[in-house]
Design a protein around this motif. Structure first.
Motif, PDB file in Angstrom:
ATOM      1  N   THR A 151       1.076  -1.271   0.006  1.00 56.05           N
ATOM      2  CA  THR A 151       0.052  -0.023   0.097  1.00 56.05           C
ATOM      3  C   THR A 151       0.897   1.234  -0.052  1.00 56.05           C
ATOM      4  O   THR A 151       1.596   1.495   0.916  1.00 56.05           O
ATOM      5  N   ALA A 258      -7.886  -3.685  -0.602  1.00 53.21           N
ATOM      6  CA  ALA A 258      -6.780  -2.669  -0.595  1.00 53.21           C
ATOM      7  C   ALA A 258      -6.841  -2.089  -1.730  1.00 53.21           C
ATOM      8  O   ALA A 258      -6.221  -1.122  -2.094  1.00 53.21           O
ATOM      9  N   THR A 259      -7.596  -2.904  -2.915  1.00 55.77           N
ATOM     10  CA  THR A 259      -7.500  -2.273  -4.200  1.00 55.77           C
ATOM     11  C   THR A 259      -8.539  -2.492  -5.138  1.00 55.77           C
ATOM     12  O   THR A 259      -9.196  -3.810  -4.677  1.00 55.77           O
TER      13      THR A 259
END
Length: 313
Positions: A151, A258-259
């Motif tokens: 990240t 996270a994406t």
């Protein structure tokens, strides 16, 4: 004329052996019964239920306002799954994942195992521990660790790269597949190193000593002697690795938080999970699961045939 006196010793011995064999068989069956009972309940019954479930569908009569009824639809669920662009796209991504992951993981495990087995290896026990340690970390925790390391803004790896003038986003569409491959390689290489290293320890030392006397170096001995002798162990690793890759689920599921590059249907297992628990279509989820199982069976058969030919060569 001499007469033969029949003896009962042999017959009695035979009857005794048969009785002992029968008792041993009953004892073995008694101990194996719990295992087969649990196996039937936990493995066989769910598979049969999934197969039956895949041939039915929930359908509503009229304009769709009526009560849903379970109807037999044959192979319709399978056709719908295979016609789904997201499912077929997931198979394509899974194929690319296999093409990257299997050579990296198996090749790395083989290289580490050969280095450990080499006479020049030092601190062997410590090296084994360091290599195996990532496998002791649960898959969910490993994915969370690497999600943090990928990240931007919080990752020390990304910060170091940016300080050197390298801008790299591990979570974008171009890098997400290698990023997930890296997580799986980090998790499983150490386990397979131990398997291969154990097989290398069984290689007769006399053969290696004879090769060294004939002038063979470590690289020549590794390629010409050690590698052919551990092909059975390498075949087993390949078989389990191929089966494991088709079960890819944990790592992309965690990374998807996270994406946006990883969707809820990114790979076939995630597609089946989404169908069951988000779209509440258990019938299509069952059909997708059976398709994945058939893919695993076909690939396992292909790897087994190829491995047996390599071992005979």
């Amino acid at each position: 004329m001499a007469t033969q006196i029949p003896t009962t010793t042999g017959a009695a011995s035979t009857r005794k052996q048969r009785a002992m064999s029968g008792t041993g068989g009953r004892t073995a069956a008694l101990f194996l019964t719990p295992f087969f009972a649990v196996f039937a309940l936990a493995m066989v019954a769910p598979v049969i239920y999934s197969i039956v479930l895949s041939f039915f569908a929930q359908q509503k009569s009229g304009l769709g306002f009526g009560e849903a009824k379970t109807s037999f639809v044959g192979l319709e669920n399978y056709f719908q799954v295979l016609q789904s662009e997201s499912f077929v796209g997931g198979i394509g991504r899974l194929a690319m994942y296999c093409a990257l992951y299997i050579p990296c993981m198996v090749g790395g495990a083989l290289a580490f195992a050969l280095l450990l087995d080499a006479a020049v290896a030092r601190a062997r026990k410590l090296f084994q521990l360091l290599v195996f340690l990532p496998h002791a970390v649960p898959g969910v925790i490993a994915a969370l660790i690497w999600a943090y390391l990928y990240t931007p803004g919080v990752s020390p790896i990304v910060s170091v790269l940016e300080s050197g003038g390298i801008e790299l986003n591990f979570l974008d569409n171009q890098m997400i597949l290698p990023s997930i491959v890296n997580i799986a390689v980090w998790e499983w290489t150490g386990y397979n190193v131990i398997v291969l290293f154990t097989a290398l320890q069984a290689v007769p030392r006399e053969i290696l000593e004879a090769a060294r006397v004939d002038g063979a170096g470590e690289i020549r001995a590794a390629l010409s002697i050690k590698l052919p002798l551990i092909l059975p162990a390498l075949s087993v690793i390949m078989l389990f690795t191929v089966i494991g890759t088709l079960q890819l689920f944990t790592e992309p599921s965690i990374i998807s938080k996270a994406t946006a590059s990883v969707t809820s249907t990114w790979v076939p297992n995630m597609w089946a999970y989404d169908a069951a628990f988000n779209r509440h279509n258990l019938n299509q989820a069952a059909a997708a699961s059976i398709i994945i199982a058939l893919m695993a069976a076909v690939l396992s058969w292909a790897v087994t045939r190829f491995s047996s030919r390599m071992n005979k060569a």
